[in-house]
Design a protein around this motif. Structure first.
Motif, PDB file in Angstrom:
ATOM      1  N   HIS A 159       0.799  -1.215  -0.113  1.00 12.61           N
ATOM      2  CA  HIS A 159      -0.040   0.047   0.131  1.00 12.61           C
ATOM      3  C   HIS A 159       0.925   1.178  -0.045  1.00 12.61           C
ATOM      4  CE1 HIS A 159      -3.721  -2.259  -0.051  1.00 12.61           C
ATOM      5  NE2 HIS A 159      -2.998  -3.000   0.546  1.00 12.61           N
ATOM      6  N   CYS A 175      -7.791   1.651  -5.028  1.00 11.70           N
ATOM      7  CA  CYS A 175      -7.594   0.601  -3.916  1.00 11.70           C
ATOM      8  C   CYS A 175      -8.523   0.651  -3.089  1.00 11.70           C
ATOM      9  CB  CYS A 175      -6.112   0.674  -3.404  1.00 11.70           C
ATOM     10  SG  CYS A 175      -5.493  -0.712  -2.515  1.00 11.70           S
ATOM     11  N   CYS A 177      -8.250   0.474   0.138  1.00 14.76           N
ATOM     12  CA  CYS A 177      -7.773   0.775   1.456  1.00 14.76           C
ATOM     13  C   CYS A 177      -8.003   2.292   1.328  1.00 14.76           C
ATOM     14  CB  CYS A 177      -6.237   0.639   1.422  1.00 14.76           C
ATOM     15  SG  CYS A 177      -5.111   1.763   0.416  1.00 14.76           S
ATOM     16  N   CYS A 182      -1.706   2.255  -5.174  1.00 11.16           N
ATOM     17  CA  CYS A 182      -1.089   1.512  -4.533  1.00 11.16           C
ATOM     18  C   CYS A 182      -0.600   0.342  -5.315  1.00 11.16           C
ATOM     19  CB  CYS A 182      -1.991   0.697  -3.335  1.00 11.16           C
ATOM     20  SG  CYS A 182      -2.533   1.930  -2.311  1.00 11.16           S
TER      21      CYS A 182
HETATM   22 ZN   LIG Z   1      -4.035   0.532  -0.902  1.00  4.17          ZN
END
Ligand SMILES: [Zn+2]
Length: 301
Positions: A159, A175, A177, A182
């Motif tokens: 990440h 992503c 996240c 990432c």
């Molecule tokens: Zn990520």
């Protein structure tokens, strides 16, 4: 003496291995993971340990590899793609159930431990291990010891943003996240498949792209060339920071043989050194690295 049990808790299966003090396997079993059922997962793990100790006649120290990692704040699991684990005090619950102290680590850290102990990184002082699979994770072992870190995220390069995005890399993929661009969005199996599609390839998975490239299909070869260029840049960042002697690859994409020639060839353009002697190697224990590494969370004696 010296018997260790390693458990790999995955999204689809739970695997257990019993290792003796010399690292030899004595027993192994794999069962399906109860889906979305935390209490059932605990019971399945406890039943496996009981059976292993009954079959081998030895009581053992137990290590477990999990997706995600325990938060340094309260020990509860976070970042796990098996979401029923998130927020649960997995280590504490298993210690109560198994009536013994337990060691628990992220699955990429288990790969790093296994390969540093008696795998592709054996004998190296500093080993970086990366999983290139459904996700992208990493782990670091220095002098035989796992580096966990202040926030318990050491090695989690998946990440970080992809270095030096080129025209081919844009627009930055979103992503899960919450960030964009990432490393995982390019270097995971689904990331490679999505990139192949964005560049006009057919909707096929990463393994098919590798097979088609080996058979000479031009679009798949081009996708692997982009993949190698990104992997080289991403790993060059690891080399500049950690300078490991060995980088070990695990996960489905680690089976793509051409990576081990082509990626190191690209390193000199990005690594801040006149020579790059870091070795890039596939995991020696393959799929078994996770479960073996969990056992190696305990020293042989
Ligand atoms: Zn990520």
């Amino acid at each position: 003496m010296g018997t260790r049990i390693g458990i790999d808790l995955g999204g689809t299966k739970i695997e257990l291995v019993v290792l003796d003090a010399g690292g030899q396997e004595r027993w192994r079993r794999r069962v399906p993971t109860p889906q979305g059922d935390y209490a059932g997962t605990l019971r399945a793990i406890a039943a496996l340990v009981e059976e292993a100790e009954h079959r081998t006649g030895a009581s053992a120290r137990v290590g477990i590899g999990t997706p995600g990692s325990p938060s340094p704040r309260d020990g509860r699991i976070r970042n796990a793609n098996s979401t029923c684990l998130n927020g649960q005090p997995l280590q504490q619950d298993l210690e109560a159930l198994l009536r013994r102290p337990l060691r628990l680590a992220n699955d990429a850290n288990c790969l790093a431990m296994s390969e540093a102990a008696d795998g592709a990184g054996a004998g190296a002082r500093t080993v970086f291990a990366a999983i290139l699979g459904t996700g992208v994770g990493g782990g670091i072992v220095v002098d035989g010891r796992l580096l966990v870190g202040a926030n318990a995220v050491a090695g989690e390069w998946g990440h970080n943003p992809l270095p030096l995005p080129a025209a081919d890399d844009l627009p930055l993929p979103a992503c899960y996240c919450g960030r964009a661009g990432c490393i995982e969005t390019y270097l995971s199996g689904p990331g490679l498949a999505a990139d192949h599609l964005r560049h006009g390839g057919e909707p096929v998975d990463a393994a098919s792209i590798a097979r088609r490239a080996a058979a000479g299909e031009r679009a798949s070869q081009a996708s692997l060339e982009r993949y190698e260029a990104r992997l080289a840049r991403a790993l060059a960042g690891v080399i500049n920071l950690l300078d490991p002697e060995v980088i070990v690859l695990g996960g489905g994409l680690s089976q793509v043989a051409r990576l081990y020639q082509n990626v190191p060839r690209l390193w000199p353009a990005h690594v801040f050194s006149d020579t790059v002697c870091t070795r890039l190697l596939p995991a020696r224990h393959g799929d078994a690295s996770g479960v073996r590494g969990a056992a190696w969370l305990w020293p042989p004696e």
